[in-house]
Motif scaffolding. Structure first.
Motif, short mmCIF file in Angstrom:
data_model
loop_
_atom_site.label_atom_id
_atom_site.label_comp_id
_atom_site.label_asym_id
_atom_site.label_seq_id
_atom_site.Cartn_x
_atom_site.Cartn_y
_atom_site.Cartn_z
N GLY A 1 54.22 61.85 -9.77
CA GLY A 1 53.58 63.12 -8.89
C GLY A 1 53.05 62.51 -7.84
N ARG A 2 52.13 61.36 -8.05
CA ARG A 2 51.33 60.52 -7.15
C ARG A 2 52.28 59.53 -6.26
N SER A 3 53.48 59.00 -6.88
CA SER A 3 54.43 58.49 -6.08
C SER A 3 55.22 59.21 -5.04
N ARG A 4 55.35 60.30 -5.40
CA ARG A 4 56.09 61.36 -4.62
C ARG A 4 55.02 61.70 -3.51
N ALA A 5 54.04 62.00 -3.93
CA ALA A 5 52.57 62.45 -2.91
C ALA A 5 52.70 61.22 -1.82
N GLY A 6 52.61 60.06 -2.24
CA GLY A 6 52.30 58.78 -1.41
C GLY A 6 53.70 58.57 -0.49
N GLN A 7 54.90 59.00 -1.01
CA GLN A 7 55.79 58.86 -0.15
C GLN A 7 55.98 60.23 1.11
N MET A 8 55.78 61.27 0.59
CA MET A 8 55.37 62.25 1.64
C MET A 8 54.38 62.21 2.60
N TRP A 9 53.46 61.70 2.34
CA TRP A 9 52.13 61.13 3.10
C TRP A 9 52.66 60.14 4.25
N LYS A 10 53.25 59.12 3.88
CA LYS A 10 53.78 58.39 4.61
C LYS A 10 55.04 58.77 5.76
N LYS A 11 55.68 59.72 5.30
CA LYS A 11 56.79 60.35 5.99
C LYS A 11 55.87 61.19 6.92
N ILE A 12 55.01 61.99 6.55
CA ILE A 12 54.26 63.01 7.42
C ILE A 12 53.67 61.97 8.64
#
Length: 219
Positions: free
Chosen positions: A11-22
């Motif tokens: 979950g935290r890995s996916r969150a990190g990926q999304m934040w970088k994309k944003i």
């Protein structure tokens, strides 16, 4: 943020990926503010892993990433979010006075109709944030003393030579109050209990494991 709150590595890995994309897709001030909040949340998670001593350096880095957001002349939704998250990081860092001051600021601002309107937060949402800030403020006294009664009871057992019972009590504190100041003190005294039971080698192994994540730390 929802993925991050799951608390799982995936979950935290996916969150990190999304934040970088944003961050790549938008340079809007409010978006960049939330990216700073995301960074703080990630640092807080890394610095307060269950069963380990609090890594104050990571918590302080998280604090430094969002403190500047509260100096903005005009507050908005992202600023209020940052203030609530900052207060949680202050609690992790045992900076309870600063946590209280931050929460008091949110309560004062959102309780003032004119100041609340200036944030341009819809009334229903402003009330939700105000209620959250008030609840966090009430918890501060408990946060500051979390585990105290249990630690005192464990200390009595240890000083009475009841090392097995004391060790179990200290272990329960570490599990139930991992972010409190009594968790590392309990870890320290678990080793003392092992010494009291004549298990010197186990005590040394326990202490070495205890200090391994932060060998230059206070313990």
């Amino acid at each position: 943020r929802a993925y991050h709150q799951l608390g799982t590595a995936n979950g935290r890995s996916r969150a990190g990926q999304m934040w970088k994309k944003i961050q790549r897709l938008s340079k809007e001030p409010a978006t960049l503010d939330r990216v700073a909040i995301a960074k703080a949340l990630s640092l807080a998670a890394a610095g307060s892993r269950p069963g380990r001593a609090i890594n104050v350096g990571k918590i302080d880095s998280g604090i430094e990433s969002i403190e500047p957001l509260l100096t903005a002349k005009r507050w908005n939704l992202a600023t209020v979010e940052a203030a609530l998250d900052l207060s949680r990081l202050y609690v992790l860092a045992k900076r309870f006075d600063e946590a209280g001051t931050t929460l008091d600021g949110v309560v004062a601002r959102l309780s003032d109709p004119k100041a609340a309107r200036a944030t341009e937060i819809p009334p229903a949402l402003a009330k939700a944030f105000l209620d959250a800030a008030k609840a966090a403020r009430r918890r501060l006294t408990l946060d500051a003393n979390a585990g105290l009664a249990e630690f005192q009871a464990a200390e009595k057992l240890r000083k009475a030579g009841r090392f097995v019972e004391a060790s179990r009590a200290y272990q329960a504190i570490v599990k139930k109050f991992p972010a409190s100041e009594y968790a590392p003190r309990s870890e320290l005294h678990i080793g003392d209990c092992l010494i009291g039971l004549g298990r010197d080698a186990q005590a040394i192994a326990h202490w070495e494991k205890f200090i391994a994540p932060l060998p230059a730390g206070p313990w």
